[in-house]
Design an enzyme around this catalytic site. Structure first.
Site, PDB file in Angstrom:
ATOM      1  CG  HIS A   1      -5.334  -1.519   9.305  1.00 50.62           C
ATOM      2  ND1 HIS A   1      -5.771  -0.568   8.419  1.00 50.62           N
ATOM      3  CD2 HIS A   1      -5.009  -0.845  10.437  1.00 50.62           C
ATOM      4  CE1 HIS A   1      -5.739   0.620   8.982  1.00 50.62           C
ATOM      5  NE2 HIS A   1      -5.276   0.475  10.208  1.00 50.62           N
ATOM      6  N   GLY A   2      -1.921  -2.523   9.773  1.00 47.10           N
ATOM      7  CA  GLY A   2      -1.047  -2.430  10.944  1.00 47.10           C
ATOM      8  C   GLY A   2       0.041  -3.488  11.024  1.00 47.10           C
TER       9      GLY A   2
ATOM     10  CB  THR B   1      -9.404   1.942   7.108  1.00 51.73           C
ATOM     11  OG1 THR B   1      -8.969   2.701   5.985  1.00 51.73           O
ATOM     12  CG2 THR B   1     -10.762   1.363   6.820  1.00 51.73           C
TER      13      THR B   1
ATOM     14  CD  GLU C   1      -7.132  -6.183   2.943  1.00 55.45           C
ATOM     15  OE1 GLU C   1      -7.241  -6.095   1.703  1.00 55.45           O
ATOM     16  OE2 GLU C   1      -6.360  -5.480   3.616  1.00 55.45           O
TER      17      GLU C   1
ATOM     18  N   GLY D   1       1.196  -1.400   4.314  1.00 51.21           N
ATOM     19  CA  GLY D   1       1.616  -0.095   3.821  1.00 51.21           C
ATOM     20  C   GLY D   1       2.408   0.725   4.812  1.00 51.21           C
ATOM     21  CG  HIS D   2       1.769   3.682   8.723  1.00 53.48           C
ATOM     22  ND1 HIS D   2       2.422   3.437   9.906  1.00 53.48           N
ATOM     23  CD2 HIS D   2       1.693   5.037   8.604  1.00 53.48           C
ATOM     24  CE1 HIS D   2       2.715   4.585  10.494  1.00 53.48           C
ATOM     25  NE2 HIS D   2       2.276   5.565   9.720  1.00 53.48           N
TER      26      HIS D   2
ATOM     27  CD  GLU E   1      -7.135   0.017   0.917  1.00 51.89           C
ATOM     28  OE1 GLU E   1      -7.462   0.969   1.634  1.00 51.89           O
ATOM     29  OE2 GLU E   1      -6.187  -0.722   1.175  1.00 51.89           O
TER      30      GLU E   1
ATOM     31  NE  ARG F   1       7.920  21.234   3.321  1.00 52.08           N
ATOM     32  CZ  ARG F   1       9.246  21.381   3.341  1.00 52.08           C
ATOM     33  NH1 ARG F   1       9.925  21.469   2.221  1.00 52.08           N
ATOM     34  NH2 ARG F   1       9.879  21.421   4.481  1.00 52.08           N
TER      35      ARG F   1
ATOM     36  NE  ARG G   1      -8.382   7.579   4.334  1.00 49.22           N
ATOM     37  CZ  ARG G   1      -9.284   7.308   5.278  1.00 49.22           C
ATOM     38  NH1 ARG G   1     -10.381   8.027   5.390  1.00 49.22           N
ATOM     39  NH2 ARG G   1      -9.095   6.327   6.118  1.00 49.22           N
TER      40      ARG G   1
ATOM     41  NE  ARG H   1      -7.551  11.475   5.435  1.00 50.95           N
ATOM     42  CZ  ARG H   1      -8.090  10.886   6.509  1.00 50.95           C
ATOM     43  NH1 ARG H   1      -7.372  10.060   7.242  1.00 50.95           N
ATOM     44  NH2 ARG H   1      -9.333  11.139   6.847  1.00 50.95           N
ATOM     45  CG  HIS H   2      -3.529   8.943   1.562  1.00 51.02           C
ATOM     46  ND1 HIS H   2      -4.371   8.251   0.723  1.00 51.02           N
ATOM     47  CD2 HIS H   2      -3.800   8.485   2.817  1.00 51.02           C
ATOM     48  CE1 HIS H   2      -5.109   7.431   1.433  1.00 51.02           C
ATOM     49  NE2 HIS H   2      -4.815   7.550   2.715  1.00 51.02           N
TER      50      HIS H   2
ATOM     51  CG  HIS I   1       0.707   6.256   4.808  1.00 51.50           C
ATOM     52  ND1 HIS I   1      -0.167   7.275   5.112  1.00 51.50           N
ATOM     53  CD2 HIS I   1       0.081   5.104   5.168  1.00 51.50           C
ATOM     54  CE1 HIS I   1      -1.261   6.769   5.661  1.00 51.50           C
ATOM     55  NE2 HIS I   1      -1.132   5.448   5.703  1.00 51.50           N
TER      56      HIS I   1
ATOM     57  CG  ASN J   1      -1.838   1.131   1.324  1.00 50.70           C
ATOM     58  OD1 ASN J   1      -1.435   2.265   1.073  1.00 50.70           O
ATOM     59  ND2 ASN J   1      -3.081   0.881   1.683  1.00 50.70           N
TER      60      ASN J   1
ATOM     61  CG  HIS K   1      -8.228   4.298   0.858  1.00 52.34           C
ATOM     62  ND1 HIS K   1      -8.433   4.209   2.217  1.00 52.34           N
ATOM     63  CD2 HIS K   1      -9.415   4.665   0.339  1.00 52.34           C
ATOM     64  CE1 HIS K   1      -9.685   4.521   2.500  1.00 52.34           C
ATOM     65  NE2 HIS K   1     -10.296   4.819   1.372  1.00 52.34           N
TER      66      HIS K   1
HETATM   67  N1  PXP Z   1      -5.843  -3.080   3.835  1.00 49.86           N
HETATM   68  C1  PXP Z   1      -6.789  -2.121   3.870  1.00 49.86           C
HETATM   69  C2  PXP Z   1      -8.154  -2.466   3.376  1.00 49.86           C
HETATM   70  C3  PXP Z   1      -6.489  -0.829   4.334  1.00 49.86           C
HETATM   71  O1  PXP Z   1      -7.461   0.104   4.385  1.00 49.86           O
HETATM   72  C4  PXP Z   1      -5.175  -0.540   4.744  1.00 49.86           C
HETATM   73  C5  PXP Z   1      -4.834   0.826   5.217  1.00 49.86           C
HETATM   74  O2  PXP Z   1      -5.116   1.769   4.260  1.00 49.86           O
HETATM   75  C6  PXP Z   1      -4.220  -1.564   4.652  1.00 49.86           C
HETATM   76  C7  PXP Z   1      -4.587  -2.822   4.223  1.00 49.86           C
HETATM   77  C8  PXP Z   1      -2.802  -1.330   5.016  1.00 49.86           C
HETATM   78  O3  PXP Z   1      -2.681  -0.962   6.351  1.00 49.86           O
HETATM   79  P1  PXP Z   1      -1.316  -0.420   6.892  1.00 49.86           P
HETATM   80  O4  PXP Z   1      -1.026   0.840   6.134  1.00 49.86           O
HETATM   81  O5  PXP Z   1      -1.578  -0.193   8.337  1.00 49.86           O
HETATM   82  O6  PXP Z   1      -0.285  -1.476   6.633  1.00 49.86           O
END
Ligand code: PXP
Length: 277
Positions: free
Chosen positions: A219-220, A130, A180, A241-242, A99, A47, A74, A78-79, A39, A36, A72
């Site tokens: 996620h996370g 999310t 997912e 992603g993050h 997404e 900037r 949004r 925002r990104h 970010h 992902n 994603h």
């Molecule tokens: N999967 C989905 C559906 C998400 O919304 C996100 C966050 O945008 C991720 C995976 C990835 O999460 P993370 O950025 O925390 O790794």
């Protein structure tokens, strides 16, 4: 949308119940990594210019072993921007997982770009990320037309949900072929609570197979939390992603993705090995 089409979409399939005495879930050999890149765009937008470029990050991610790219778009942009989605669609050599919230605007964009996959997520303007899964059970009538339009366009639709069997059943009823599972609660849990959160994910992933859904998770996830999830036999894709983008600050994007890819491969190979021993 015509009344006939809505009526057709709203027909719910017969509920499917888990086998009373289940066999061991089947072991999927390969675990795909979706990176992902949201970010990278967050940093760019801080900037307002063009650097760093999320499409360049996507290209590097593919070189480092990503099987797909997730982005994603949004509502508040925002990104990721509309232009990013356009360039990703034109330039990516791997599947794009788009997404999106279930809104008419996002549906129109998805149908225009026809990404390989669309993951329907809940979206609140005030949230940082999310924060939870989509309540598909409560939202059947709203979600079904969106899923139907995307599926009809040949887009592989997944629903981003909590690891809750009722939500998986609802995802199937709404016509999505993929779920997912939200791993946020597992990743954020204190050490003492994490095993219970993992059990919820393991059970949900087994239930996905029972009712014929392909299972992804994300996620996370980090180097510290990914392994138990990667070992779950019926999960075929992780979206991360993050953490990967954050790690890239210290050792580069290719290095952070390669390390994650290697961890996932090792865990999956061990799990397959144990199964066949
Ligand atoms: N999967 C989905 C559906 C998400 O919304 C996100 C966050 O945008 C991720 C995976 C990835 O999460 P993370 O950025 O925390 O790794």
């Amino acid at each position: 949308m015509s009344g006939d089409r809505r009526a057709a979409i709203h027909v719910r399939p017969e509920p499917v119940h888990a086998r009373p005495e289940r066999e061991e879930p089947s072991m999927k050999q390969y675990l795909r990594l979706g990176v992902n890149i949201d970010h990278v765009a967050t940093i760019r937008n801080a900037r307002g210019g063009v650097h760093p470029d999320p499409v360049r990050a996507a290209t590097q991610a593919v070189k480092a072993g990503a099987d797909g790219i997730t982005a994603h778009l949004r509502e508040d942009r925002r990104h990721i921007s509309d232009g990013d989605i356009e360039r990703l669609t034109d330039q990516l050599t791997v599947p794009l997982n788009f997404e999106m919230a279930a809104t008419d605007e996002m549906l129109e964009i998805a149908l225009r770009h026809k990404p390989h996959a669309a993951c329907i997520v809940p979206e609140k303007r005030e949230e940082q990320t999310t924060e939870g899964g989509l309540d598909v059970a409560a939202g059947h009538d709203v979600l079904a037309p969106y899923v139907g339009r995307l599926v009809d366009a040949g887009i592989r639709v997944s629903m981003f949900i909590e690891a809750d069997p009722a939500q998986l059943d609802a995802a199937r009823a709404v016509g999505a072929p993929v779920v997912e599972l939200h791993t946020g609660a597992y990743c954020d849990a204190r050490d003492a609570d994490r095993p219970a959160e993992l059990v919820r994910i393991v059970k949900a992933a087994a239930h996905a197979e029972d009712i014929g859904l392909e299972c992804h998770a994300g996620h996370g996830l980090t180097f510290d939390t990914v392994s138990p999830v990667a070992a779950i036999p019926t999960i075929v894709e992780l979206n991360i992603g993050h953490f990967l983008i954050g790690e890239a600050i210290f050792g580069g994007l290719e290095s952070s993705i390669k390390r994650m890819r290697a961890l996932m491969d090792r865990v999956r190979a061990d799990a397959v090995g144990k199964r066949s021993a």
